[in-house]
Motif scaffolding. Structure first.
Motif, PDB file in Angstrom:
ATOM      1  N   THR A 120       1.443   0.439 -13.193  1.00  0.00           N
ATOM      2  CA  THR A 120       0.693   1.552 -12.622  1.00  0.00           C
ATOM      3  C   THR A 120       1.621   2.722 -12.353  1.00  0.00           C
ATOM      4  OG1 THR A 120      -0.889   0.051 -11.582  1.00  0.00           O
ATOM      5  CG2 THR A 120      -0.721   2.258 -10.650  1.00  0.00           C
ATOM      6  N   VAL A 173       4.906  -0.752 -10.254  1.00  0.00           N
ATOM      7  CA  VAL A 173       4.390   0.526  -9.769  1.00  0.00           C
ATOM      8  C   VAL A 173       5.503   1.564  -9.853  1.00  0.00           C
ATOM      9  CG1 VAL A 173       3.331   1.768  -7.841  1.00  0.00           C
ATOM     10  CG2 VAL A 173       2.838  -0.672  -8.172  1.00  0.00           C
ATOM     11  N   VAL A 187       1.854   6.345 -10.334  1.00  0.00           N
ATOM     12  CA  VAL A 187       1.271   7.176  -9.283  1.00  0.00           C
ATOM     13  C   VAL A 187       1.942   8.548  -9.356  1.00  0.00           C
ATOM     14  CG1 VAL A 187       0.884   7.451  -6.809  1.00  0.00           C
ATOM     15  CG2 VAL A 187       0.891   5.154  -7.827  1.00  0.00           C
ATOM     16  N   ARG A 202      -4.261   3.455 -15.877  1.00  0.00           N
ATOM     17  CA  ARG A 202      -2.982   3.133 -15.224  1.00  0.00           C
ATOM     18  C   ARG A 202      -2.383   4.330 -14.488  1.00  0.00           C
ATOM     19  NH1 ARG A 202       1.076   2.301 -17.960  1.00  0.00           N
ATOM     20  NH2 ARG A 202       0.407   2.929 -20.044  1.00  0.00           N
ATOM     21  N   ARG A 205       0.849  -1.182   0.000  1.00  0.00           N
ATOM     22  CA  ARG A 205       0.000   0.000   0.000  1.00  0.00           C
ATOM     23  C   ARG A 205       0.887   1.236   0.000  1.00  0.00           C
ATOM     24  NH1 ARG A 205      -2.494   0.499   4.838  1.00  0.00           N
ATOM     25  NH2 ARG A 205      -1.044  -1.021   5.755  1.00  0.00           N
ATOM     26  N   LEU A 208      -3.445   3.956  -1.345  1.00  0.00           N
ATOM     27  CA  LEU A 208      -3.677   3.147  -2.530  1.00  0.00           C
ATOM     28  C   LEU A 208      -3.268   1.707  -2.255  1.00  0.00           C
ATOM     29  CD1 LEU A 208      -2.048   5.507  -5.200  1.00  0.00           C
ATOM     30  CD2 LEU A 208      -4.477   5.370  -4.599  1.00  0.00           C
ATOM     31  N   GLU A 209      -4.056   0.769  -2.730  1.00  0.00           N
ATOM     32  CA  GLU A 209      -3.677  -0.648  -2.742  1.00  0.00           C
ATOM     33  C   GLU A 209      -3.071  -0.931  -4.109  1.00  0.00           C
ATOM     34  OE1 GLU A 209      -4.040  -2.951  -0.372  1.00  0.00           O
ATOM     35  OE2 GLU A 209      -5.347  -1.925   1.086  1.00  0.00           O
ATOM     36  N   VAL A 210      -1.835  -1.375  -4.171  1.00  0.00           N
ATOM     37  CA  VAL A 210      -1.173  -1.597  -5.468  1.00  0.00           C
ATOM     38  C   VAL A 210      -0.599  -3.007  -5.517  1.00  0.00           C
ATOM     39  CG1 VAL A 210      -0.643   0.840  -5.827  1.00  0.00           C
ATOM     40  CG2 VAL A 210       0.980  -0.585  -4.596  1.00  0.00           C
TER      41      VAL A 210
END
Length: 258
Positions: free
Chosen positions: A215, A182, A217, A246, A2, A256-258
């Motif tokens: 993803t 990520v 961020v 994305r 997270r 955020l849960e990634v």
């Protein structure tokens, strides 16, 4: 894994029982000087307070990770952050370049080994650094360029914390080669009264997100006076570029849960 976005570049990476605070700027709103003097506003920094979730989130922290901290870069480690780390004596992980600077300020420093651009042991996994380019030209020569980090932990997506950088060939090549699951990138388009952008802006973030397969961020938004890009602007650009699924743009305090 997270990720809790606190404010600007300050976030917490939660991996199992470890909660790693990145680049703590903990000052209250307006406690730090302006970074633009000729814009007619001279806004003091940070321009917003920490979110209400910050106290509880900071109470979980077990370690700290610093990307860069010298030459007055208070938006990544300010006096309030130093005081908090000094009082808590939490382990502070950094490059050898920053270790002496932080040790002199009474922090519990655990520097990465020399040759840190190669994978090094990091808990049960590995960490490596990626050189940042925090602006070019005259402004770039005055900046502390620092590093980003690639963190690889068993059972978790590979995490690339880009640090303060524009989108350089080095960054492009690194992302193309490693394709982290990520990526956290600075998206505020920061610039001073002279010179160009010193971190990614809208165009760089779109190009980065098209290049990456995982993803992305975006942070470094709506908290410092020399960062004009807004969350609304960035999200709209993501929709136009076809990458909105994305591209995540968390609010301050959001996890955020990634």
């Amino acid at each position: 894994m997270r990720i809790t976005q606190l404010r600007n570049a300050t976030l917490i990476v939660h991996i199992g029982e470890r909660h790693i605070l990145v680049d703590p700027m903990l000052a209250p709103q307006g406690a730090l000087p302006p970074l633009r003097l000729l814009d007619g506003k001279r806004l003091r920094n940070p321009t917003v307070d920490l979110p209400k979730q910050a106290v509880a989130a900071l109470g979980q922290v077990t370690h700290c990770l610093i990307t860069h901290c010298q030459k007055g870069h208070f938006d990544h480690l300010d006096g309030f952050g130093k005081q908090w780390l000094r009082e808590t004596q939490l382990p502070v992980i950094c490059t050898p370049h920053d270790a002496v600077y932080l040790q002199k300020r009474g922090l519990n420093v655990q520097p990465l080994p020399e040759g840190h651009n190669q994978p090094q042991a990091f808990f049960e996994g590995h960490i490596r650094t990626v050189r940042c380019t925090h602006g070019e030209g005259v402004v770039g020569r005055m900046m502390e360029h620092g590093v980003g980090y690639l963190i690889e932990m068993p059972g978790e997506p590979r995490l690339y914390l880009a640090g303060d950088t524009i989108l350089t060939p080095r960054v492009r090549d690194f992302v193309s080669q490693h394709q982290p699951g990520v990526c956290v990138v600075p998206a505020g388009g920061a610039r001073f009264d002279i010179g160009g952008d010193i971190i990614m802006g809208v165009d760089d973030v779109m190009a980065f997100t098209r290049l990456a397969t995982g993803t992305v961020v975006a942070n470094h938004l709506e908290a410092i006076s020399h960062c004009p890009v807004t969350r609304t602007e960035l999200l709209a650009a993501g929709r136009r570029a076809g990458v909105s699924q994305r591209l995540l743009v968390p609010a301050d305090g959001q996890t955020l849960e990634v």
